[in-house]
Design a protein around this motif. Sequence first.
Motif, PDB file in Angstrom:
ATOM      1  N   LEU A  85      74.719  20.223   4.423  1.00  0.00           N
ATOM      2  CA  LEU A  85      73.797  19.932   3.329  1.00  0.00           C
ATOM      3  C   LEU A  85      74.512  19.850   1.980  1.00  0.00           C
ATOM      4  N   TRP A  93      70.469  15.527   4.087  1.00  0.00           N
ATOM      5  CA  TRP A  93      69.222  16.232   4.356  1.00  0.00           C
ATOM      6  C   TRP A  93      68.564  15.644   5.606  1.00  0.00           C
ATOM      7  N   ALA A  96      70.446  16.792   8.600  1.00  0.00           N
ATOM      8  CA  ALA A  96      70.084  18.168   8.926  1.00  0.00           C
ATOM      9  C   ALA A  96      68.737  18.213   9.639  1.00  0.00           C
ATOM     10  N   TYR A  97      67.789  17.387   9.200  1.00  0.00           N
ATOM     11  CA  TYR A  97      66.478  17.436   9.834  1.00  0.00           C
ATOM     12  C   TYR A  97      66.535  16.971  11.284  1.00  0.00           C
ATOM     13  N   LEU A 100      66.959  20.087  12.916  1.00  0.00           N
ATOM     14  CA  LEU A 100      65.814  20.992  12.787  1.00  0.00           C
ATOM     15  C   LEU A 100      64.643  20.588  13.676  1.00  0.00           C
ATOM     16  N   ARG A 101      64.439  19.306  13.870  1.00  0.00           N
ATOM     17  CA  ARG A 101      63.269  18.873  14.636  1.00  0.00           C
ATOM     18  C   ARG A 101      63.391  19.227  16.120  1.00  0.00           C
ATOM     19  N   TYR A 119      65.304  22.395   0.438  1.00  0.00           N
ATOM     20  CA  TYR A 119      64.309  23.039   1.296  1.00  0.00           C
ATOM     21  C   TYR A 119      63.008  22.233   1.315  1.00  0.00           C
ATOM     22  N   LEU A 122      63.324  19.027   3.387  1.00  0.00           N
ATOM     23  CA  LEU A 122      63.320  19.318   4.822  1.00  0.00           C
ATOM     24  C   LEU A 122      61.927  19.689   5.307  1.00  0.00           C
ATOM     25  N   CYS A 123      61.199  20.452   4.487  1.00  0.00           N
ATOM     26  CA  CYS A 123      59.830  20.830   4.865  1.00  0.00           C
ATOM     27  C   CYS A 123      58.914  19.612   4.915  1.00  0.00           C
ATOM     28  N   ASN A 126      59.631  17.750   8.013  1.00  0.00           N
ATOM     29  CA  ASN A 126      59.153  18.518   9.163  1.00  0.00           C
ATOM     30  C   ASN A 126      57.662  18.322   9.401  1.00  0.00           C
TER      31      ASN A 126
END
Length: 403
Positions: A85, A93, A96-97, A100-101, A119, A122-123, A126
């Motif tokens: 990041l 970003w 990174a997601y 995360l997913r 943050y 990313l939220c 998401n």
Amino acid sequence: MVQNQGESGGKRMIMMAILGPSPRFLSGISYFTMRLSNALAPGNRVTAVLFRNMLPTRLFPGWRRVGSEITELEFDSGVRVEEILDWYNPLTWAKAYRTLRRQQVIVLEWWTSSVAHMYLALCLMNRRKVPVVIEFHEVVDPLEQSILPIRYYARLMGTLIRRRAVRYVVHSDADRSLITTHYRIPEEEVTIIPHGLYDQYKVFGKSEAREHLGFAEKNIILFFGLLRPYKGVPTLIHAFEELPGSLRSESRLVIAGEAWEDQESVRLARSSAYAGQITVIDRYVEDREISLLFSASDLLVIPYTRASQSGVAHIAMAYGLPVVASEVGGLVESLGGYQGTTFTRPGDTRGVVEGITKVLKEKKNYPVPEELRWDRVAERWEELCGDLVKEDGPGTSQGGDRS
């Protein structure tokens, strides 16, 4: 869709991502991110998603050491590490997601609003598909609160991010009360999980450590950590000056840590009438020297005027050192069960004098609190995350929007 991972030894394996700072921007939160990731790795699939470039380097108070290899602590081989990041690059970003997913739980370490824009991005990507847990290390950062534009930015961004989480973790009941009132978060959505011990440092013999550091005095009194106004270092300096003459003459005060917003304490120590008995280490202290300092010391003093928690206290407890601490915030809870704690009122110079005198008279070490071992901390995290994970994969938000 994430496949059901089954169970390991009767415990369900959880796929989780922990977001925190890279060791490039080394701080207490970097250490915490590594220790938590390592503690959860056995029996789970843990990915550490790290801030490679957290903010413009020159804005980081310790910018001269950014990128230096000054810690011996590493992520365990069982942790997948993605240091990707960058504050200025939305492509990182998005990358990174993509990691995360594929998770079942996302854990955001919260300590500064400087990473809030990442943050939030990313939220938003998401869209509440994977449950998000926010762990608070600072409920309100005093530096951010003191600068009007940053205060408003932190308030806005923090609100937007908190709305997208389903659970919140703090380290003490005091912090739970603070965030439930300050951020209007329902108490049932806040879980208390204690801060684990920082027991990764080597223990040297006291004589060996003192010889290496060049300390000849009978008593070594330690303050360790970043120097910031709320740390109360002037109270400690004045207390050292007011120690009984015979005790002071055979004692040395060591103040070790980078001075961020508190250069005044450095000046106060160096201009003291007893400056010859005060050692100031105004720089970031590397791991081996941390080991030597705590091994050489007779006690740690943390005379904070406010505190959510103190990672430094968790080093001292790992060494079994006595701690003289202010009775404030989360310190009351985290240190209250430790036999070696002597509490004083914040800003009470006389109380610190009495605490130091008592400890140096008794001169003993104390049992390490077993409940703060990282395997115990990991169990609490696994219980929380297990509650969030549905049998068929990632769950959706249970909380909805919150103002």
